[in-house]
Design an enzyme around this catalytic site. Structure first.
Site, PDB file in Angstrom:
ATOM      1  N   THR A  76       0.846  -1.208   0.000  1.00 47.43           N
ATOM      2  CA  THR A  76       0.000   0.000   0.000  1.00 47.43           C
ATOM      3  C   THR A  76       0.874   1.248   0.000  1.00 47.43           C
ATOM      4  OG1 THR A  76      -1.896  -1.062   1.062  1.00 47.43           O
ATOM      5  CG2 THR A  76      -1.709   1.316   1.334  1.00 47.43           C
ATOM      6  N   ASN A 156      -5.909  -9.362  -7.436  1.00 49.36           N
ATOM      7  CA  ASN A 156      -6.032  -9.949  -6.100  1.00 49.36           C
ATOM      8  C   ASN A 156      -7.370 -10.642  -5.841  1.00 49.36           C
ATOM      9  OD1 ASN A 156      -6.874  -7.083  -6.186  1.00 49.36           O
ATOM     10  ND2 ASN A 156      -7.530  -7.458  -4.096  1.00 49.36           N
ATOM     11  N   HIS A 206       4.007 -10.148   3.277  1.00 52.43           N
ATOM     12  CA  HIS A 206       3.038 -11.055   3.917  1.00 52.43           C
ATOM     13  C   HIS A 206       2.201 -11.861   2.935  1.00 52.43           C
ATOM     14  CE1 HIS A 206      -1.046  -9.107   3.692  1.00 52.43           C
ATOM     15  NE2 HIS A 206      -0.302  -8.092   3.301  1.00 52.43           N
ATOM     16  N   CYS A 329      -9.735  -6.582   1.849  1.00 48.46           N
ATOM     17  CA  CYS A 329      -9.603  -5.141   2.076  1.00 48.46           C
ATOM     18  C   CYS A 329     -10.934  -4.432   1.897  1.00 48.46           C
ATOM     19  CB  CYS A 329      -8.583  -4.550   1.118  1.00 48.46           C
ATOM     20  SG  CYS A 329      -7.059  -5.479   1.134  1.00 48.46           S
TER      21      CYS A 329
END
Length: 405
Positions: A76, A156, A206, A329
Site C-alpha cells: 500500500t 487480487n 506477507h 480489504c
C-alpha cells in the site's frame, strides 16, 4: 476447537518457520538489534549488513539491482509512493495517468487523491468476464502527456495475469513511466526486471510467507526514475523513504523472497492440480460460474459465483473453511465487489461470489473436504430460495416484475 481449513492465502499467509527464525535473530541484545543507520559502531554495521543482504535476496527474485529496492511498510505504501511520487515530481511534463477499474484500492485511492490535485486519470474497463487489461487497451489510451501507467500484474480477487511485458514496450516507446503492483505476483510468476520495461514495482512480504508491515518498491536506476518523497525525516533509503529500518522485518522479507524463488515452479504445479480439482468438482452444481480468465491466471485463486445463493450466507455456512467474498480489504462493506461489477457481472452474481485462495499448506484432503461442504451448503441454501424454485420451473427471472413493499 478445530481450526477451519485456511483458503484465504490471497488475504495473507502465515510466516514460514524458517523466516520467523531469521527474524528472531534480530530482536534481542544477543542478536542483530542495532540501527542500520548507526555508522559509528559494530551494532549498526551488523544490522546494515543484514539489511543489505535482504535487499539482495529481494532483488535476486525479480532480477533487479539491489540498489533499486526501497524498503516500505508494505505494498500500500509502495503504491502510494510510486503514484504520488512520480506524478508530483514530473507534473510539469504532463498530468495524464492511466490505470484500470479493477486495481487494488491502494492504487485507486491515490489516483482519486491525484485527481483532486488536478491530474486526469483514465480508468480502463477490463475485458468482460475474463478481467483482462490488454496491451491494446493501454495503447489506445496513451497520449503525449501521459506520465504514468499503473496496472497490477496479478489481480487480487480473480488471479488474472496482465501481460505487463508487452505493456512495458508501449509505455517505454511513449516515454511514459510504468508502475506495476506485484503484491500478488511475486513468488508465483517469473519476474525479470532486467528485460521487462517496468520502471516501478510494488511488493509485500506477507503475501509470500513473510511478515506483515514490510514491503518494497523497485525504482529503476536506468533509465532513471525520480520520486517526490511522501515521508520526510532522516533521509533513509536514499531520501525516498525516511524512517528507522525494521531490521527483523526486512530480514524476514528477504528470507521469504529467497525461499519463494526455490519452490515457486513446483508449488505452482502442485497448487494448479488442487485448484482444478476444486473447480471440476464444483461444476457438478448448476449455475456455477468462473470469474476471471480460464487460462491466463495464477493457480492460487479460484473465484466462483454460485447463482441464487447469497455469498455472505454461503460463507457463514462454510464454518469449516476460511474463505472470502470479494477481497479482504473491502469485505467490511456489504457492497458487491467492484472488481466483479467491472467484469460485467450482475449485482446478484457479484454478491454470490466466493474467493478460494490456496497456498503451501493446502492439501488434497483440504480440497476434498471443502468441496463436500461447499456443495452441501449451496444445495441447502438453494432449497430455501424462492428464486431457485422459479428458475427450476423455467421462469425467466429478468421478466419478473417485483411489487414494492
Amino acid at each position: 476447537m478445530k481450526r477451519p481449513i485456511y483458503l484465504d492465502y490471497a488475504a495473507t499467509t502465515p510466516v514460514d518457520p524458517q523466516v520467523a527464525e531469521r527474524m528472531m535473530e534480530c530482536l534481542t541484545f544477543d542478536g542483530t538489534f542495532g540501527n542500520a543507520a548507526s555508522r559509528s559502531h559494530a551494532y549498526g554495521w551488523q544490522a546494515e549488513e543484514k539489511v543489505e543482504y535482504a535487499r539482495e535476496q529481494v532483488a535476486n527474485l525479480i532480477k533487479a539491482d539491489p540498489r533499486e529496492i526501497v524498503w516500505t511498510s508494505g505494498a500500500t505504501e509502495s503504491d502510494n509512493l510510486a503514484l504520488k511520487g512520480v506524478a508530483q515530481f514530473y507534473a510539469s511534463k504532463g498530468k495524464h495517468i492511466i490505470t484500470s477499474k479493477i486495481e487494488h484500492k491502494a492504487v485507486l485511492d491515490p489516483c482519486r487523491e491525484l485527481e483532486e490535485q488536478g491530474f486526469e486519470i483514465t480508468y480502463l474497463e477490463p475485458e468482460p468476464q475474463t478481467g483482462l487489461i490488454t496491451p491494446e487497451m493501454v495503447k489506445a489510451a496513451l497520449r503525449p502527456d501521459t506520465i504514468l501507467v499503473s496496472l497490477m500484474m496479478v489481480n487480487n480477487e480473480i488471479g488474472t495475469v496482465t501481460d505487463v511485458a508487452a505493456i512495458g514496450e508501449l509505455t517505454r516507446a511513449n516515454k511514459t513511466f510504468f508502475h506495476v503492483d506485484a503484491a500478488q505476483a511475486a513468488g508465483k510468476v517469473d519476474i525479470d526486471l532486467s528485460t521487462m520495461k517496468i520502471d516501478l514495482m510494488s511488493f509485500s512480504a506477507h503475501k509470500i510467507y513473510g511478515p506483515k508491515g514490510i514491503g518494497a518498491l523497485y525504482v529503476r536506476r536506468s533509465p532513471r526514475v525520480r520520486l517526490k518523497a511522501q515521508i520526510h525525516g532522516g533521509g533513509h533509503e536514499r531520501g525516498m523513504r525516511s524512517g528507522t529500518l525494521a531490521t527483523h522485518q526486512i530480514v524476514g522479507m528477504g528470507e521469504a523472497f529467497e525461499l519463494a524463488g526455490k519452490t515457486m515452479h513446483a508449488e505452482q504445479e502442485r497448487i494448479r492440480k488442487l485448484r482444478d480439482k476444486l473447480w471440476n468438482g464444483l461444476q457438478d452444481l448448476e449455475q456455477v460460474f468462473l470469474n476471471g480468465h480460464p487460462t491466463q491466471n495464477v493457480a492460487n485463486y479460484l473465484n466462483v459465483s454460485f447463482n441464487f445463493v447469497e455469498g455472505e450466507s454461503l460463507m457463514m455456512s462454510l464454518k469449516d473453511a476460511a474463505v472470502s467474498s470479494g477481497s479482504a480489504c473491502t469485505s467490511a462493506t456489504l457492497e458487491p465487489s467492484y472488481v466483479l461489477r467491472a467484469l460485467g457481472l450482475s449485482d446478484e452474481l457479484a454478491h454470490s461470489s466466493i474467493r478460494f485462495s490456496f497456498g503451501k499448506y493446502t492439501t488434497e484432503e483440504d480440497i476434498d473436504h471443502v468441496l463436500t461442504i461447499t456443495k452441501a451448503a449451496v444445495e441447502k441454501l438453494r432449497e430455501l430460495s424462492p428464486l431457485w424454485d422459479m428458475y427450476k420451473e423455467g421462469i425467466d427471472l429478468s421478466t419478473v416484475e417485483w411489487a414494492e413493499h
